[in-house]
Design a protein around this motif. Structure first.
Motif, short mmCIF file in Angstrom:
data_model
loop_
_atom_site.label_atom_id
_atom_site.label_comp_id
_atom_site.label_asym_id
_atom_site.label_seq_id
_atom_site.Cartn_x
_atom_site.Cartn_y
_atom_site.Cartn_z
N LEU A 306 0.63 -1.19 0.42
CA LEU A 306 0.56 0.32 -0.01
C LEU A 306 0.37 1.11 -0.15
O LEU A 306 0.61 2.22 -0.21
CB LEU A 306 -0.61 0.12 1.41
N ASN A 307 2.25 1.01 0.27
CA ASN A 307 3.08 2.27 0.29
C ASN A 307 3.12 3.02 1.45
O ASN A 307 3.04 4.74 0.87
CB ASN A 307 2.84 3.02 -1.13
N ASP A 308 2.18 2.76 2.18
CA ASP A 308 2.42 3.33 3.64
C ASP A 308 2.62 3.17 4.71
O ASP A 308 2.64 2.52 5.61
CB ASP A 308 0.87 2.69 4.39
N TYR A 309 3.86 3.91 4.38
CA TYR A 309 5.59 3.24 5.28
C TYR A 309 5.19 3.80 7.04
O TYR A 309 5.96 3.46 7.57
CB TYR A 309 6.63 3.85 4.83
N LYS A 310 4.33 4.46 7.27
CA LYS A 310 4.62 5.94 8.44
C LYS A 310 3.81 4.60 9.21
O LYS A 310 3.92 3.83 10.80
CB LYS A 310 3.44 7.03 8.33
N ASN A 311 3.03 4.22 8.80
CA ASN A 311 2.13 2.82 9.50
C ASN A 311 2.16 1.50 9.33
O ASN A 311 2.94 0.73 10.53
CB ASN A 311 0.30 3.04 8.66
N LEU A 312 3.08 1.49 8.18
CA LEU A 312 4.20 0.47 8.86
C LEU A 312 4.89 0.41 9.80
O LEU A 312 4.62 -0.80 10.43
CB LEU A 312 5.02 -0.18 7.13
N ILE A 313 5.54 1.09 10.27
CA ILE A 313 6.53 1.24 11.24
C ILE A 313 5.34 1.26 12.43
O ILE A 313 6.38 0.54 13.55
CB ILE A 313 7.44 2.63 11.51
N VAL A 314 5.09 1.70 12.92
CA VAL A 314 3.25 1.35 14.27
C VAL A 314 2.64 0.06 14.07
O VAL A 314 3.48 -0.81 15.58
CB VAL A 314 2.36 2.38 13.89
N LEU A 391 9.75 -6.78 4.34
CA LEU A 391 9.96 -5.91 3.22
C LEU A 391 10.58 -6.23 2.62
O LEU A 391 11.82 -6.04 1.69
CB LEU A 391 11.21 -5.19 4.07
N GLN A 392 11.67 -7.50 2.09
CA GLN A 392 11.87 -8.72 1.40
C GLN A 392 13.75 -8.21 1.63
O GLN A 392 14.15 -8.08 0.23
CB GLN A 392 10.66 -7.82 0.16
N ASP A 393 14.24 -7.69 3.04
CA ASP A 393 14.95 -7.84 2.69
C ASP A 393 15.75 -9.07 3.58
O ASP A 393 15.91 -8.67 5.06
CB ASP A 393 15.50 -6.05 3.98
N LYS A 448 16.55 1.33 10.04
CA LYS A 448 17.17 2.32 9.31
C LYS A 448 16.96 2.35 7.81
O LYS A 448 16.26 2.67 7.65
CB LYS A 448 18.78 1.91 9.32
N LEU A 449 16.31 1.01 7.99
CA LEU A 449 15.14 1.15 6.70
C LEU A 449 14.18 1.49 6.64
O LEU A 449 13.81 2.20 5.62
CB LEU A 449 14.98 -0.61 6.07
N THR A 450 13.32 1.33 7.58
CA THR A 450 11.69 1.73 7.33
C THR A 450 12.61 3.26 7.72
O THR A 450 11.36 4.43 7.10
CB THR A 450 11.06 1.15 9.19
N MET A 453 12.83 4.57 3.55
CA MET A 453 11.48 4.48 3.16
C MET A 453 11.40 5.85 3.63
O MET A 453 10.13 5.97 2.31
CB MET A 453 11.11 3.10 3.75
N VAL A 454 10.62 6.14 4.96
CA VAL A 454 9.63 7.41 4.56
C VAL A 454 9.93 8.60 4.51
O VAL A 454 9.73 9.04 3.54
CB VAL A 454 9.58 7.28 6.45
N ALA A 455 11.75 9.02 4.74
CA ALA A 455 12.43 9.76 3.87
C ALA A 455 12.38 9.95 2.68
O ALA A 455 12.09 11.44 2.03
CB ALA A 455 13.76 9.85 4.53
N GLU A 456 11.94 8.82 1.78
CA GLU A 456 12.22 8.79 0.10
C GLU A 456 10.48 9.10 -0.53
O GLU A 456 11.06 9.82 -0.84
CB GLU A 456 12.74 7.85 -0.09
N ASN A 457 9.99 8.57 0.86
CA ASN A 457 8.26 9.04 0.26
C ASN A 457 7.65 10.25 0.63
O ASN A 457 7.22 10.71 -0.32
CB ASN A 457 7.32 7.85 1.58
#
Length: 467
Positions: A306-314, A391-393, A448-450, A453-457
């Motif tokens: 869904l490209n919702d990285y902020k909610n992903l972290i929560v 995250l497929q990391d 670090k990854l998340t 992702m938030v910054a790039e988004n």
């Protein structure tokens, strides 16, 4: 963010996790039932099952680790409403799991001579060899089952694997009982009977899983018209690229615990039996964290789709917090009942075994105190690993787990176990060191990854607004 931001996610996390947890508990129960029943035969038989299962433990970890590649691909595609991608991931994943199951069975079957190079007693080896012949065959249905399970999990249908495991246990317990002890018309087969019971119950598990999924109206499109012409190099490559590092991550951890079995076996059969008891109990509580790890993988994959990285972290942090709370509760239980729990695994009425059993209980009680602490670290590392798989990391976490378990954990286990008076307790202190290192470095990787992702988004959103 305040505490309630994370706790409000607990309800949905548990809704997804509890069938996985119950399924994994049931899966673990198959092994524990073997040990409980075999333990009544004697400490040598229990040590033999421990030795045989150490080979299976390694192989199963490779199979399970590899199959986890299916879940994030399916979950991400499900969030994107891409039916063809879900179907492709399922078919390719099941195809690869079948090949892997056959390969692992062959590998374990021909690795039996390694037992003689491990410093184990001849009595234990002679008992373990025929046991391993049978239980190795169960690797094929186990890994194939994982293909079905990971597909269903990716669609957030986590209850199906729970049903399959419940059926497996219903079949396993009575078959084990009659084959181990020789009830009614059945011969007394001892630990070989336990292995045969495991094979039969695991085959039933796969058959049930196929039937129950293929009969579901929502899933029929994924079961119709399979052809080998559908097998494409691109999807095989994607699953392998995710699956191989994931299998290595799990292998590094399981191999560390297996090395603990072998180290304790070289110290003595009572240390090995005590290790098996403590490991069985720690594995039982670890299944709760494993269930939450699967939940993390599913929910993080969905949010990524869904490209919702902020909610992903929560979502991820809510699962980490829930895992910590559960593992602290289990740690307190281990501390309170550490002297009492080992009695369940031994026949205390057998006068010939009294001396050995008393020593096993003393060692196992000490190991449970160490387990009380290390399962907190173990819980954290496995849920963070699940989030990273979402995250497929997988490649960097593979290197992290190798360093944590084999550069930090194993040397500590080996030195303290072999060259100090701590012996088996020292081996487990090494496990604690490795798991703690893994938990810290995996979380730093996730953070670090998340954040990146938030910054790039955010930058992308800003650029779009400017245009």
């Amino acid at each position: 963010m305040n505490f309630s931001t994370y706790t409000k996610e607990f309800s949905y996390n548990l809704k997804l996790a509890y069938p996985v947890i119950l399924g994994m508990l049931g899966h673990t129960l198959i092994g524990i039932v073997d040990k409980l029943m075999v333990g009544k035969l004697g400490s040598a038989e229990l040590a033999a099952v421990s030795l045989g299962n150490s080979f299976i433990f390694i192989a199963v970890s490779i199979g399970i680790g590899f199959s986890t590649a299916i879940t994030p691909i399916v979950a991400e595609a499900d969030a994107e409403k891409d039916v063809l991608k879900v179907r492709s991931a399922f078919h390719h994943g099941l195809f690869l799991c079948t090949i892997l199951g056959l390969s692992l069975f062959t590998m374990v079957y021909f690795s039996k001579p390694l037992m003689y190079a491990m410093g184990q007693s001849d009595e234990v080896i002679q008992l373990a060899l025929p046991y391993l012949d049978w239980v190795a065959f169960s690797l094929i249905p186990v890994v194939v089952y994982q293909g079905y399970k990971q597909f269903a999990d990716g669609l957030s249908m986590t209850k199906y694997s729970m049903y399959a495991i419940v059926l497996s246990n219903i079949i396993h317990v009575p078959i084990n009982y009659v084959l181990i002890y020789g009830i009614w018309i059945f011969p007394k087969m001892g630990i070989v009977g336990a292995a045969m019971g495991t094979v039969i119950s695991r085959m039933a598990m796969v058959i049930f899983m196929h039937i129950i999924l293929s009969k579901n109206e929502q899933l029929k499109t994924y079961f119709k018209g399979f052809s080998f012409d559908e097998i494409k190099k691109s999807m095989l490559k994607k699953i392998i690229n995710l699956g191989l590092p994931s299998s290595m991550q799990m292998l590094f951890e399981v191999a560390l615990f297996t090395s603990a079995v072998w180290l304790c076996g070289s110290i003595g059969k009572t240390s090995q039996a005590a290790n098996e008891i403590a490991l069985s109990l720690a594995t039982l509580t670890f299944m709760f964290a494993m269930g939450l790890s699967v939940t993390a993988m599913i929910r993080v994959s969905n949010q990524k789709g869904l490209n919702d990285y902020k909610n992903l972290i929560v979502v991820a942090r809510s699962i980490f917090l829930l895992a910590i709370i559960l593992e602290v509760v289990f740690a307190l239980m281990f501390i309170v009942f550490h002297r009492w729990l080992p009695h369940f695994f031994l026949n205390m009425d057998n006068e010939m075994q009294l001396l050995d059993n008393a020593e096993v209980i003393i060692i196992a009680a000490k190991l449970l105190l160490v387990a009380a602490v290390f399962q907190i670290s173990d819980g954290i590392q496995v849920v963070v690993l699940g989030a990273l798989r979402g995250l497929q990391d997988v490649k960097i976490p593979m290197y992290i787990t190798f360093v944590a378990y084999w550069i930090i954990g194993f040397p500590v286990s080996f030195y303290l176990g072999k060259y100090t008076q701590l012996k088996a307790v020292g081996v487990w202190i090494g496990l604690l060191a490795g798991l703690t290192a893994a938990a810290i470095f995996l979380y730093l990787r996730f953070n670090k990854l998340t954040q990146k992702m938030v910054a790039e988004n955010r930058d992308l959103t800003t650029a779009e607004k400017e245009l």
